[in-house]
Design a protein around this motif. Structure first.
Motif, PDB file in Angstrom:
ATOM      1  N   TYR A 118       7.082  -5.869   0.640  1.00  0.00           N
ATOM      2  CA  TYR A 118       5.700  -6.128   1.034  1.00  0.00           C
ATOM      3  C   TYR A 118       4.803  -5.003   0.520  1.00  0.00           C
ATOM      4  O   TYR A 118       5.275  -3.940   0.115  1.00  0.00           O
ATOM      5  CB  TYR A 118       5.582  -6.246   2.555  1.00  0.00           C
ATOM      6  CG  TYR A 118       5.670  -4.927   3.319  1.00  0.00           C
ATOM      7  CD1 TYR A 118       4.521  -4.311   3.819  1.00  0.00           C
ATOM      8  CD2 TYR A 118       6.896  -4.296   3.518  1.00  0.00           C
ATOM      9  CE1 TYR A 118       4.597  -3.107   4.515  1.00  0.00           C
ATOM     10  CE2 TYR A 118       6.975  -3.106   4.216  1.00  0.00           C
ATOM     11  CZ  TYR A 118       5.831  -2.518   4.712  1.00  0.00           C
ATOM     12  OH  TYR A 118       5.905  -1.320   5.389  1.00  0.00           O
ATOM     13  N   GLY A 119       3.498  -5.264   0.529  1.00  0.00           N
ATOM     14  CA  GLY A 119       2.542  -4.254   0.091  1.00  0.00           C
ATOM     15  C   GLY A 119       1.741  -4.677  -1.125  1.00  0.00           C
ATOM     16  O   GLY A 119       2.043  -5.668  -1.792  1.00  0.00           O
ATOM     17  N   THR A 120       0.705  -3.913  -1.406  1.00  0.00           N
ATOM     18  CA  THR A 120      -0.173  -4.186  -2.543  1.00  0.00           C
ATOM     19  C   THR A 120       0.253  -3.340  -3.739  1.00  0.00           C
ATOM     20  O   THR A 120       0.837  -2.267  -3.599  1.00  0.00           O
ATOM     21  CB  THR A 120      -1.630  -3.849  -2.203  1.00  0.00           C
ATOM     22  OG1 THR A 120      -1.742  -2.427  -1.959  1.00  0.00           O
ATOM     23  CG2 THR A 120      -2.107  -4.611  -0.974  1.00  0.00           C
ATOM     24  N   GLU A 121      -0.069  -3.837  -4.922  1.00  0.00           N
ATOM     25  CA  GLU A 121       0.182  -3.114  -6.169  1.00  0.00           C
ATOM     26  C   GLU A 121      -0.967  -3.404  -7.114  1.00  0.00           C
ATOM     27  O   GLU A 121      -1.456  -4.542  -7.176  1.00  0.00           O
ATOM     28  CB  GLU A 121       1.492  -3.568  -6.819  1.00  0.00           C
ATOM     29  CG  GLU A 121       2.720  -3.378  -5.951  1.00  0.00           C
ATOM     30  CD  GLU A 121       3.940  -4.103  -6.488  1.00  0.00           C
ATOM     31  OE1 GLU A 121       5.048  -3.772  -6.050  1.00  0.00           O
ATOM     32  OE2 GLU A 121       3.769  -4.996  -7.341  1.00  0.00           O
ATOM     33  N   THR A 122      -1.402  -2.394  -7.853  1.00  0.00           N
ATOM     34  CA  THR A 122      -2.428  -2.606  -8.875  1.00  0.00           C
ATOM     35  C   THR A 122      -1.862  -2.148 -10.211  1.00  0.00           C
ATOM     36  O   THR A 122      -1.387  -1.020 -10.345  1.00  0.00           O
ATOM     37  CB  THR A 122      -3.718  -1.837  -8.551  1.00  0.00           C
ATOM     38  OG1 THR A 122      -4.224  -2.274  -7.285  1.00  0.00           O
ATOM     39  CG2 THR A 122      -4.777  -2.096  -9.616  1.00  0.00           C
ATOM     40  N   TYR A 123      -1.915  -3.060 -11.189  1.00  0.00           N
ATOM     41  CA  TYR A 123      -1.309  -2.808 -12.488  1.00  0.00           C
ATOM     42  C   TYR A 123      -2.366  -2.552 -13.566  1.00  0.00           C
ATOM     43  O   TYR A 123      -3.431  -3.174 -13.573  1.00  0.00           O
ATOM     44  CB  TYR A 123      -0.475  -4.015 -12.923  1.00  0.00           C
ATOM     45  CG  TYR A 123       0.841  -4.121 -12.207  1.00  0.00           C
ATOM     46  CD1 TYR A 123       2.009  -3.614 -12.767  1.00  0.00           C
ATOM     47  CD2 TYR A 123       0.922  -4.730 -10.959  1.00  0.00           C
ATOM     48  CE1 TYR A 123       3.226  -3.708 -12.111  1.00  0.00           C
ATOM     49  CE2 TYR A 123       2.135  -4.829 -10.289  1.00  0.00           C
ATOM     50  CZ  TYR A 123       3.287  -4.317 -10.878  1.00  0.00           C
ATOM     51  OH  TYR A 123       4.480  -4.408 -10.213  1.00  0.00           O
TER      52      TYR A 123
END
Length: 260
Positions: A118-123
């Motif tokens: 779970y969690g956010t990611e920015t690529y």
């Protein structure tokens, strides 16, 4: 003289080296007047979660756009889609390039084999640091198989080839610093608003491959995780994500233009 934003991608493809800008060109890159907001997937491409991704991504994208339009009268917001339609990946980049946009934000939802992820990611565009990043890029890029004449549009690109994805990393070096700066603001705001941030990562997403401006792809949470799926399924949860992205834009724009 042709604008730098029209010539950067051609120069990158020819030379594959880092760029040297004049001071005036640097100032051109330090103004945010147009932002393209891309709601991932759509139409015949449901994304993950049996169509939830395309719906949630669109809702968040529209929320972010409205916040920017309300707060910044000098900023033009351009959407790659505002309804449930299928837009090929290369056309999303073309929309941004033709508009000579200053920032490209692509919004998605994530999924994993492990239900505990779970969690956010920015690529940002770059080399694949982990096998998981590579698999995510492959999954997102496989959308091109739904497009007509995809081999011609992407010059023979194979979405299942690790080497092909690594080669994509060379095409956005000119905007790496600003892309990273915005991405870090996004993840910082996610954490401030009570979300689990998994940080800023690099991978070869086709949707930001050909954009000639700072570009990020945001994974707003894992629909394969029951808690995050429940959160993203509520207006409150999507508003939380949209507010975080807007706050990141607010800080990014202020810092960039204040440093000229």
């Amino acid at each position: 003289m042709l604008s730098i934003k029209k010539t950067l991608i051609a120069s990158a493809l020819i030379s594959g080296v880092f760029f040297s800008f004049s001071q005036s060109e640097k100032n051109d890159l330090a103004i945010v007047k147009k932002v393209v907001i891309d709601a991932g997937h759509g139409g015949k491409d449901p994304g993950t979660g049996y169509g939830k991704e395309k719906r949630y991504a669109l809702d968040i994208a529209l929320r972010v756009g409205r916040k920017i339009e309300k707060s910044f009268k000098d900023v033009e917001v351009i959407y790659t889609r505002k309804t449930d339609v299928f837009i090929p990946l290369h056309e999303r980049a073309e929309i941004a390039n033709k508009a000579m946009a200053d920032l490209f934000i692509s919004i998605h939802c994530n999924a994993a084999r492990s239900r505990s992820a779970y969690g956010t990611e920015t690529y940002i565009m770059g080399l694949h640091k982990t096998e998981a990043n590579l698999e995510l890029a492959k999954r997102e890029n496989n959308v091109i198989l739904m497009e007509d004449n995809y081999k011609k549009s992407y010059k023979g690109f194979d979405p299942n080839s690790p080497l092909a994805h690594i080669m994509l990393a060379n095409f956005q070096s000119a905007f790496m610093h600003q892309s990273m700066d915005f991405a870090m603001h996004v993840e910082k705001e996610f954490a401030k608003n009570g979300n689990k941030s998994r940080g800023v990562k690099q991978a070869g997403f086709l949707v930001i491959w050909e954009t000639t401006m700072p570009s990020v792809l945001i994974e707003t949470g894992y629909l394969s995780n029951s808690d995050e799926a429940r959160k993203l399924g509520t207006e409150e949860g999507r508003e939380n994500i949209a507010t975080s992205i807007f706050n990141a834009f607010y800080t990014y724009k202020g810092n960039l233009e204040g440093n000229q």
